[in-house]
Design an enzyme around this catalytic site. Structure first.
Site, PDB file in Angstrom:
ATOM      1  N   PHE A 149       0.814  -1.232   0.000  1.00 27.13           N
ATOM      2  CA  PHE A 149       0.000   0.000   0.000  1.00 27.13           C
ATOM      3  C   PHE A 149       0.837   1.268   0.000  1.00 27.13           C
ATOM      4  CE2 PHE A 149       0.986   0.026   4.516  1.00 27.13           C
ATOM      5  CZ  PHE A 149       1.075   1.383   4.776  1.00 27.13           C
ATOM      6  N   GLU A 176      -4.789  -3.852  -1.848  1.00 30.38           N
ATOM      7  CA  GLU A 176      -6.254  -3.684  -1.809  1.00 30.38           C
ATOM      8  C   GLU A 176      -6.660  -2.389  -1.105  1.00 30.38           C
ATOM      9  OE1 GLU A 176      -4.247  -5.948  -0.487  1.00 30.38           O
ATOM     10  OE2 GLU A 176      -5.333  -7.327   0.841  1.00 30.38           O
ATOM     11  N   SER A 226       5.389  -6.860   3.400  1.00 29.61           N
ATOM     12  CA  SER A 226       5.967  -7.151   4.713  1.00 29.61           C
ATOM     13  C   SER A 226       6.745  -8.473   4.676  1.00 29.61           C
ATOM     14  CB  SER A 226       4.840  -7.229   5.745  1.00 29.61           C
ATOM     15  OG  SER A 226       3.929  -8.240   5.361  1.00 29.61           O
ATOM     16  N   CYS A 281       9.499   1.902   3.467  1.00 24.37           N
ATOM     17  CA  CYS A 281      10.414   0.804   3.819  1.00 24.37           C
ATOM     18  C   CYS A 281      11.828   1.322   3.994  1.00 24.37           C
ATOM     19  CB  CYS A 281      10.375  -0.282   2.770  1.00 24.37           C
ATOM     20  SG  CYS A 281      10.979   0.324   1.211  1.00 24.37           S
ATOM     21  N   GLU A 383       9.198  -3.900  13.127  1.00 29.61           N
ATOM     22  CA  GLU A 383       8.934  -2.792  12.201  1.00 29.61           C
ATOM     23  C   GLU A 383       7.590  -2.179  12.616  1.00 29.61           C
ATOM     24  OE1 GLU A 383       7.734  -3.741   8.111  1.00 29.61           O
ATOM     25  OE2 GLU A 383       8.955  -2.064   7.414  1.00 29.61           O
TER      26      GLU A 383
HETATM   27  P1  NAD Z   1       1.552  -6.574   3.091  1.00 32.12           P
HETATM   28  O1  NAD Z   1       2.608  -7.620   3.195  1.00 32.12           O
HETATM   29  O2  NAD Z   1       0.428  -6.594   4.058  1.00 32.12           O
HETATM   30  O3  NAD Z   1       0.869  -6.620   1.634  1.00 32.12           O
HETATM   31  C1  NAD Z   1       1.625  -6.672   0.456  1.00 32.12           C
HETATM   32  C2  NAD Z   1       0.845  -7.467  -0.589  1.00 32.12           C
HETATM   33  O4  NAD Z   1       0.664  -8.804  -0.121  1.00 32.12           O
HETATM   34  C3  NAD Z   1      -0.532  -6.898  -0.872  1.00 32.12           C
HETATM   35  O5  NAD Z   1      -0.761  -6.914  -2.260  1.00 32.12           O
HETATM   36  C4  NAD Z   1      -1.460  -7.854  -0.139  1.00 32.12           C
HETATM   37  O6  NAD Z   1      -2.694  -8.013  -0.782  1.00 32.12           O
HETATM   38  C5  NAD Z   1      -0.700  -9.160  -0.148  1.00 32.12           C
HETATM   39  N1  NAD Z   1      -1.005  -9.980   1.035  1.00 32.12           N
HETATM   40  C6  NAD Z   1      -1.291  -9.523   2.289  1.00 32.12           C
HETATM   41  N2  NAD Z   1      -1.513 -10.560   3.126  1.00 32.12           N
HETATM   42  C7  NAD Z   1      -1.346 -11.686   2.401  1.00 32.12           C
HETATM   43  C8  NAD Z   1      -1.443 -13.086   2.707  1.00 32.12           C
HETATM   44  N3  NAD Z   1      -1.735 -13.511   3.931  1.00 32.12           N
HETATM   45  N4  NAD Z   1      -1.199 -13.968   1.718  1.00 32.12           N
HETATM   46  C9  NAD Z   1      -0.901 -13.547   0.480  1.00 32.12           C
HETATM   47  N5  NAD Z   1      -0.805 -12.245   0.137  1.00 32.12           N
HETATM   48  C10 NAD Z   1      -1.022 -11.322   1.073  1.00 32.12           C
HETATM   49  O7  NAD Z   1       2.317  -5.168   3.110  1.00 32.12           O
HETATM   50  P2  NAD Z   1       1.685  -3.708   3.198  1.00 32.12           P
HETATM   51  O8  NAD Z   1       1.163  -3.494   4.572  1.00 32.12           O
HETATM   52  O9  NAD Z   1       0.812  -3.451   2.045  1.00 32.12           O
HETATM   53  O10 NAD Z   1       3.000  -2.818   2.987  1.00 32.12           O
HETATM   54  C11 NAD Z   1       3.853  -2.447   4.034  1.00 32.12           C
HETATM   55  C12 NAD Z   1       5.045  -3.390   4.137  1.00 32.12           C
HETATM   56  O11 NAD Z   1       5.741  -3.415   2.898  1.00 32.12           O
HETATM   57  C13 NAD Z   1       6.074  -2.938   5.158  1.00 32.12           C
HETATM   58  O12 NAD Z   1       6.535  -4.070   5.832  1.00 32.12           O
HETATM   59  C14 NAD Z   1       7.175  -2.321   4.318  1.00 32.12           C
HETATM   60  O13 NAD Z   1       8.464  -2.330   4.897  1.00 32.12           O
HETATM   61  C15 NAD Z   1       7.132  -3.201   3.117  1.00 32.12           C
HETATM   62  N6  NAD Z   1       7.730  -2.556   1.960  1.00 32.12           N
HETATM   63  C16 NAD Z   1       8.952  -2.988   1.562  1.00 32.12           C
HETATM   64  C17 NAD Z   1       9.570  -2.381   0.489  1.00 32.12           C
HETATM   65  C18 NAD Z   1      10.912  -2.844   0.026  1.00 32.12           C
HETATM   66  O14 NAD Z   1      11.312  -2.421  -1.027  1.00 32.12           O
HETATM   67  N7  NAD Z   1      11.620  -3.690   0.749  1.00 32.12           N
HETATM   68  C19 NAD Z   1       8.938  -1.345  -0.197  1.00 32.12           C
HETATM   69  C20 NAD Z   1       7.674  -0.936   0.225  1.00 32.12           C
HETATM   70  C21 NAD Z   1       7.082  -1.565   1.317  1.00 32.12           C
END
Ligand code: NAD
Length: 496
Positions: A149, A176, A226, A281, A383
């Site tokens: 997101f 989403e 994440s 991130c 985090e």
């Molecule tokens: P998230 O892991 O909740 O979601 C990321 C994606 O995974 C979304 O498209 C979501 O629909 C999907 N997802 C969520 N739960 C799932 C499940 N149980 N099974 C399968 N798919 C699932 O992350 P977020 O909250 O949207 O974003 C924030 C996180 O992203 C933070 O931890 C941040 O550090 C990380 N991030 C990392 C980078 C990087 O380059 N390393 C960049 C941006 C964000």
């Protein structure tokens, strides 16, 4: 209330899924739209469209593919302001911050415009008598992206422009929580003239992600999100024979040496810790001043700056930061502030209890500063992904380096110093993928590549830049001979 649609084979399609979820305006807490949680069948139809388009697109000359990309870039430039508004409405970040996000995304499209030269391959003449070798990078076919997101426009743009310019077709599953920027950009992509099926967008949750990870026609998956989900995506995707690059979470430390300009270090920490309400991130969430004198001076500089942070909705052009993305995120961050106090850290600036007149139901959190945090506390280990900065005091440079090196995350880090030898040693020894020297958020530009170490990245390739090209292509090495003497008969001995 608007309804988000899928984009499959060049058409916007209403999902027929029985499951959906609301999209909220984080500044007001109001539901403003709905998003379908698409079924496995819908994902399958997007993959089928991408597969049908893959052969022609892969055979399209790279220069012609790049021409579409140039047009796409021009449209993105023209609509940067509109895209930023789409981002802010659902994410909550300030307009200027959203514009910055769009600019960084466009830079990757710039890079993708130059793909023909990245795909030139290698050629060695006369590797043996009359034998030449050609090393060629060929597209994989259908590839997919799953995005978080916090950068709803930029992170998808880290992926599909590179993949598509390399000759692949793409299926994107955006976050989403804030899908509208992706759909706005999709319209520009279509307007740029790319053939149907080259880019498809399917909205959904775990069901959709699992369908991607298990689909036999998807050859590679890029994930950003994440760490627990990154690890799941990596292990499940690779188990199903795919290439996976899965970028995860972070806990980025900034070391402040006694010789650093403390005022400049404090200014840098403000942007890096509280910009985008800490939902980056590459945000700095831990400051590591070396020596108590440095720590006292740094905390004294930070305190008034944090107390005067301007927090407001994205429409307030004076705001330094907006709300966080969801009610859950707000509650989680406030919970960590409680925990920090319980665990014995010194709460120098309290971010709890912040409320904005007229926006009482918005997901706002005040900026918080903890001092004397220790490495066994959950506010240090986890985090938090919010506007909370922890100060962990180190008694020596070596203690600071060791602390960073044993942390499970290794996304970004920075050191503030005037001493070249210390900076050089830090760059050599630190076990983190992206390092800043007097630069708090060292995000590589689009023609380098982005990626962390340890539990911040699963897989071998960083994202975008040359590493992205390697990820989205596979190497074919051709050794060829066109001898004029084949008529003289075959050779049975291995050449020596
Ligand atoms: P998230 O892991 O909740 O979601 C990321 C994606 O995974 C979304 O498209 C979501 O629909 C999907 N997802 C969520 N739960 C799932 C499940 N149980 N099974 C399968 N798919 C699932 O992350 P977020 O909250 O949207 O974003 C924030 C996180 O992203 C933070 O931890 C941040 O550090 C990380 N991030 C990392 C980078 C990087 O380059 N390393 C960049 C941006 C964000």
């Amino acid at each position: 209330m608007y309804t988000i649609q899928n984009a499959i084979n060049g058409e916007l399609k209403q999902s027929n899924s029985s499951r959906s979820q609301n999209i909220f305006n984080p500044a007001t807490g109001e539901a403003i739209g709905t998003l379908p949680l698409s079924s496995r069948e819908e994902l399958d139809s997007a993959v089928a469209a991408a597969k049908a388009a893959a052969t022609d697109w892969g055979n399209t000359p790279p220069l012609k593919r790049a021409k579409f990309m140039f047009k796409f870039k021009q449209l993105l430039d023209e609509h940067a302001d509109d895209i930023a508004r789409e981002i802010s409405r659902e994410h909550g970040k300030t307009h200027d911050d959203a514009l910055g996000e769009v600019a960084r995304g466009i830079e990757v499209v710039d890079f993708a415009c130059g793909m023909p030269s990245m795909l030139k391959g290698e050629f060695s003449r006369n590797v043996g008598p009359s034998i030449d070798t050609i090393a060629d990078r060929q597209p994989l076919g259908v590839v997919a992206g799953i995005t978080p997101f916090n950068f709803p426009a930029m992170v998808p743009l880290w992926m599909y422009p590179v993949a598509i310019a390399c000759g692949n077709t793409f299926v994107l599953k955006p976050s989403e929580r804030d899908p509208s920027a992706v759909m706005f950009i999709y319209e520009l992509f279509k307007k740029a003239g790319f053939p149907d099926g080259v880019l498809n967008v399917v909205h959904g949750d775990k069901e959709c992600v699992d369908a991607i990870l298990e689909h036999p026609d998807i050859k590679a998956v890029s994930f950003v999100g994440s760490t627990p989900i990154a690890e799941y995506v990596y292990s499940t995707g690779t188990k199903h024979g795919k290439r996976v690059q899965a970028l995860g979470g972070a806990k980025n430390h900034m070391v402040v040496m006694p010789d650093a300009d403390i005022k400049k270090a404090a200014d840098a920490l403000m942007g890096a810790g509280y910009g985008s309400a800490g939902e980056r991130c590459m945000a700095i969430s831990v400051a590591v001043p070396v020596g108590d004198k440095t720590a006292d001076a740094l905390v004294a500089e930070l305190k008034p700056r944090i107390e005067s942070l301007k927090i407001g909705p994205s429409t307030d052009s004076d705001a330094d930061m907006g709300p966080v993305v969801t009610k859950d995120a707000q509650q989680r961050i406030l919970g960590y502030m409680d925990k920090g106090v319980e665990e014995g850290a010194e709460l120098v600036v309290d971010g709890r209890g912040f409320s904005l007149q007229g926006y009482e139901d918005g997901y706002f959190v005040g900026g918080a500063l903890f001092d004397k945090v220790t490495t066994d506390m959950s506010i240090y280990k986890d985090e938090i992904f919010g506007p909370v900065l922890s100060v962990v005091r180190a008694q020596s440079y070596h203690e600071a380096v060791d602390m960073i090196n044993v942390h499970e995350y290794g996304n970004g880090t920075a050191i503030f110093t005037r001493d070249g030898d210390t900076a050089r040693d830090f760059c050599d020894r630190i076990e983190v993928g992206m390092v800043g020297v007097n630069v708090p958020i060292p995000v590589p530009v689009a023609y380098h590549s982005f990626g962390g170490w340890k539990r911040s990245l699963f897989g071998d390739h960083d994202i975008y830049g040359a590493e992205g090209v390697r990820f989205y292509t596979r190497l074919k090495t051709i050794t060829q001979r066109w001898p004029d003497g084949i008529k003289d008969g075959a050779v049975f001995t291995f050449p020596s």
